[in-house]
Design a protein around this motif. Structure first.
Motif, mmCIF file in Angstrom:
data_model
loop_
_atom_site.group_PDB
_atom_site.id
_atom_site.type_symbol
_atom_site.label_atom_id
_atom_site.label_comp_id
_atom_site.label_asym_id
_atom_site.label_seq_id
_atom_site.Cartn_x
_atom_site.Cartn_y
_atom_site.Cartn_z
ATOM 1 N N ILE A 1 9.042 -10.519 1.398
ATOM 2 C CA ILE A 1 9.156 -9.057 1.418
ATOM 3 C C ILE A 1 9.538 -8.576 2.804
ATOM 4 C CG2 ILE A 1 7.464 -8.829 -0.431
ATOM 5 C CD1 ILE A 1 5.420 -7.999 1.680
ATOM 6 N N ARG A 2 9.928 -7.308 2.860
ATOM 7 C CA ARG A 2 10.289 -6.688 4.122
ATOM 8 C C ARG A 2 9.223 -5.712 4.617
ATOM 9 N NH1 ARG A 2 16.150 -4.276 5.245
ATOM 10 N NH2 ARG A 2 16.540 -6.377 4.517
ATOM 11 N N ALA A 3 8.481 -5.097 3.697
ATOM 12 C CA ALA A 3 7.444 -4.141 4.086
ATOM 13 C C ALA A 3 6.363 -4.122 3.016
ATOM 14 C CB ALA A 3 8.027 -2.738 4.289
ATOM 15 N N LEU A 4 5.173 -3.657 3.415
ATOM 16 C CA LEU A 4 4.015 -3.545 2.532
ATOM 17 C C LEU A 4 3.486 -2.127 2.608
ATOM 18 C CD1 LEU A 4 1.758 -4.746 0.721
ATOM 19 C CD2 LEU A 4 0.547 -5.364 2.826
ATOM 20 N N VAL A 5 3.286 -1.495 1.452
ATOM 21 C CA VAL A 5 2.765 -0.136 1.360
ATOM 22 C C VAL A 5 1.419 -0.202 0.661
ATOM 23 C CG1 VAL A 5 3.153 2.200 0.517
ATOM 24 C CG2 VAL A 5 5.089 0.807 1.263
ATOM 25 N N VAL A 6 0.387 0.389 1.250
ATOM 26 C CA VAL A 6 -0.966 0.411 0.696
ATOM 27 C C VAL A 6 -1.386 1.859 0.514
ATOM 28 C CG1 VAL A 6 -3.368 -0.273 1.013
ATOM 29 C CG2 VAL A 6 -1.544 -1.769 1.834
ATOM 30 N N ASP A 7 -1.686 2.230 -0.710
ATOM 31 C CA ASP A 7 -2.078 3.593 -1.065
ATOM 32 C C ASP A 7 -3.422 3.537 -1.802
ATOM 33 O OD1 ASP A 7 -2.205 6.248 -1.745
ATOM 34 O OD2 ASP A 7 -0.570 6.197 -3.205
ATOM 35 N N SER A 8 -4.516 3.768 -1.104
ATOM 36 C CA SER A 8 -4.655 4.187 0.276
ATOM 37 C C SER A 8 -5.688 3.293 0.952
ATOM 38 C CB SER A 8 -5.114 5.631 0.328
ATOM 39 O OG SER A 8 -6.411 5.730 -0.268
ATOM 40 N N ILE A 9 -5.899 3.471 2.252
ATOM 41 C CA ILE A 9 -6.801 2.623 3.011
ATOM 42 C C ILE A 9 -8.254 2.885 2.634
ATOM 43 C CG2 ILE A 9 -6.914 4.268 4.928
ATOM 44 C CD1 ILE A 9 -7.011 0.394 5.076
#
Length: 592
Positions: free
Chosen positions: A299-307
């Protein structure tokens, strides 16, 4: 009594000597010659089956050890990777050798009081936080002690996090050493360093980030509920997935993890936004499971919703607590720095507008961005509060539509309202230029003066103390007989005027309404008013005047000391009028 105690002790020693197993029960213990007591009770380092004797007679303690224990440990022992780390990705656990059972210590619970605003920790409750002086923010927190099976010592949350992450995070094979400053950037390509974000929306976000998304950075996005944080991150994930890698040009996917929404909800939002990029959706709240999935894919990026919804096993407290937020953010930071994959986080806010959780969360991350906007307006502003890779003076302006966020092309005029085209002049209306970061905005200030005092006054978008000070200065220094309680002020479009550059526009609007003298179109006012009636310059006044010149304004009234600093370059189409104090200002503007 002393004599009787001496006889009793002598009798006990004599009985113990009689029951010595090497003398009486030597045939049961071993056929070898008897050893001394010290050798018999010594610890066997090879974990072999030994016989130990009790002082109460023929009681044999024979600990049972599996004969195949060594073979089992050899089979489950993880293979050593190239970088020297011992990992077992199948069950994500570190296998330790079998150790004799130890005495379990009693687990005590330690109670602490943690401030939800600044993260200050105290041993007792305080009504007001001693650090940030906030009232009612001290929350009770129970920290349980964890028994370490290796050395029977109490571990903190950091050590538990290290043990959990050590199984799946790659380690550096090379030895770290100090590097000279001249060698760090040698052969470094700064143009291809950041991930590009194309399009008008991407350009607006890149301005706030400082030029693009930095690899290995930890970015935190926060804002009020319903302001559009998830929509913003989903659009950014699409841009990152569609972008080309600066090294090989290969497009890589992005993993979007949500702990609040289902996969169908995210997919429905993506269809509404028209996103067809290579994005992997995943729903989980276990931080180890999330990073295991992120590591298994290129992958190129990781998105976490939410901390605030994720948690780390082995750490006390529920998700969103002080310790959980700190440890989960530390795990994501280590993942980002080790794999060089940028991580985008969404953070909740409290009722006061601050980021929920401990203040240490904002210290750990690299970038903190706030998405601001009124609930009943379509405009949103992305503001940089912290940025280790760029300036915090940048501001992104967007408009929320059915297809997501769109960049506002004419942000300078977005707070201006439509006026009557048949009217050339308006009474009680003045224009000024304010700055938010590096952006300039032209706003309208309205004033209404009544002939007699009504006992109440209204100020919308202007601080009441500032408005009262300007009115009092006009009465004292300019000689205007204005009833203080008869002046009503308003800033058009619901904007709040917080800087002093609008003082001169407020005074101009009040004088225009009181004198019934309309201000012609194309005139703007920039300057600060002092208590003695003098006009003072404001920061970056040159950029404000240039913004007026580009929009076609003909006249700009400024403090006299700022006229020389402005110069004439680029200001050929606008007239600069300098005034020293309020009396000169009224004579110049309202005597034409």
């Amino acid at each position: 009594m002393k004599f009787l105690r001496t006889i009793f002790i002598h009798h006990i020693h004599k009985r113990h000597h009689f029951l010595n197993p090497k003398c009486v029960f030597s045939s049961l213990a071993s056929s070898s010659p008897p050893e001394d007591t010290e050798t018999l009770h010594s610890t066997n380092p090879r974990n072999e089956s030994t016989n130990s004797w009790s002082i109460y007679g023929n009681v044999v303690v024979n600990p049972r050890i599996n004969d195949h224990s060594d073979e089992k440990i050899e089979e489950e022992k993880p293979s050593e990777s190239e970088n020297g780390s011992m990992m077992n990705l199948k069950n994500r656990s570190v296998i330790r050798p079998v150790t004799p059972p130890t005495k379990r210590s009693t687990g005590k619970v330690k109670t602490q009081w943690v401030c939800s605003s600044c993260g200050y920790t105290a041993g007792q409750w305080w009504g007001t936080c001693p650090s940030c002086t906030m009232v009612g923010t001290m929350k009770e927190f129970h920290e349980a002690k964890i028994n370490d099976v290796d050395n029977n010592k109490v571990r903190s949350g950091i050590s538990v996090s290290e043990d959990a992450m050590g199984a799946w995070l790659p380690q550096r094979g090379d030895h770290l050493r100090p590097v000279k400053l001249s060698e760090v950037n040698r052969g470094f390509n700064e143009k291809g360093w950041r991930f590009p974000l194309s399009g008008p929306f991407g350009d607006e976000v890149s301005i706030v980030l400082g030029g693009g998304l930095v690899p290995g950075s930890l970015n935190l996005f926060s804002g009020d509920p319903g302001v559009g944080k998830s929509t913003l991150l989903l659009q950014m994930a699409a841009l990152v997935a569609d972008g080309c890698n600066g090294n090989d040009g290969e497009a890589l996917p992005v993993v979007y993890v949500s702990g609040e929404e289902s996969l169908q909800q995210i997919a429905h939002r993506a269809d509404r936004l028209g996103i067809k990029s290579d994005i992997y959706l995943y729903s989980s709240t276990d931080i180890e499971d999330i990073l295991r999935i992120a590591q298994s894919l290129p992958i190129r990026a990781l998105v976490v919703d939410s901390i605030q919804t994720v948690y780390l096993k082995g750490i006390t407290g529920s998700a969103g607590g002080v310790t959980q937020v700190k440890e989960c953010t530390s795990a994501l930071m280590r993942f980002a720095k080790t794999t060089n994959i940028p991580v985008l986080l969404i953070g909740h806010v409290t009722k006061s507008g601050d980021i929920a959780g401990p203040r240490v969360l904002e210290h750990i991350v690299d970038v903190v961005l706030y998405l601001e906007g009124e609930r009943f307006t379509s405009y949103r502003m992305l503001r940089a509060v912290k940025n280790r890779f760029g300036s915090t003076d940048e501001l992104g302006v967007f408009e929320m539509s059915e297809s997501g966020f769109k960049a506002v092309s004419n942000a300078t005029e977005m707070f201006l309202t439509e006026q009557d085209p048949d009217s050339d002049v308006l009474v009680g209306l003045a224009f000024t230029v304010i700055m938010d970061g590096s952006r300039t905005f032209i706003i309208e200030v309205q004033a209404l003066c009544l002939s007699e005092s009504t006992g109440s006054r209204v100020t919308n978008g202007i601080e009441a103390n500032r408005a009262n000070m300007i009115k009092c200065v006009l009465i004292k220094q300019a000689g205007l007989n204005i009833p203080v309680n008869s002046v009503h002020l308003n800033v058009v479009s619901g904007l709040t005027l917080s800087e002093t550059a609008g003082d001169l526009a407020i005074a101009a609007a009040i004088c225009s309404s009181f004198l019934e003298y309309p201000i012609p179109k194309g005139i703007a006012f920039i300057g600060e008013i002092g208590l003695s009636g003098e006009l003072r310059t404001v920061p970056r006044i040159d950029k404000r005047v240039h913004a007026l010149s580009k929009l076609g304004y003909k006249t700009c009234v400024v403090p006299k000391q700022a006229v020389k600093a402005l110069g004439t370059e680029g200001l050929e189409n606008i007239e600069i009028v300098g005034c020293k104090n309020l009396k000169e200002f009224i004579n110049v503007v309202f005597s034409r």
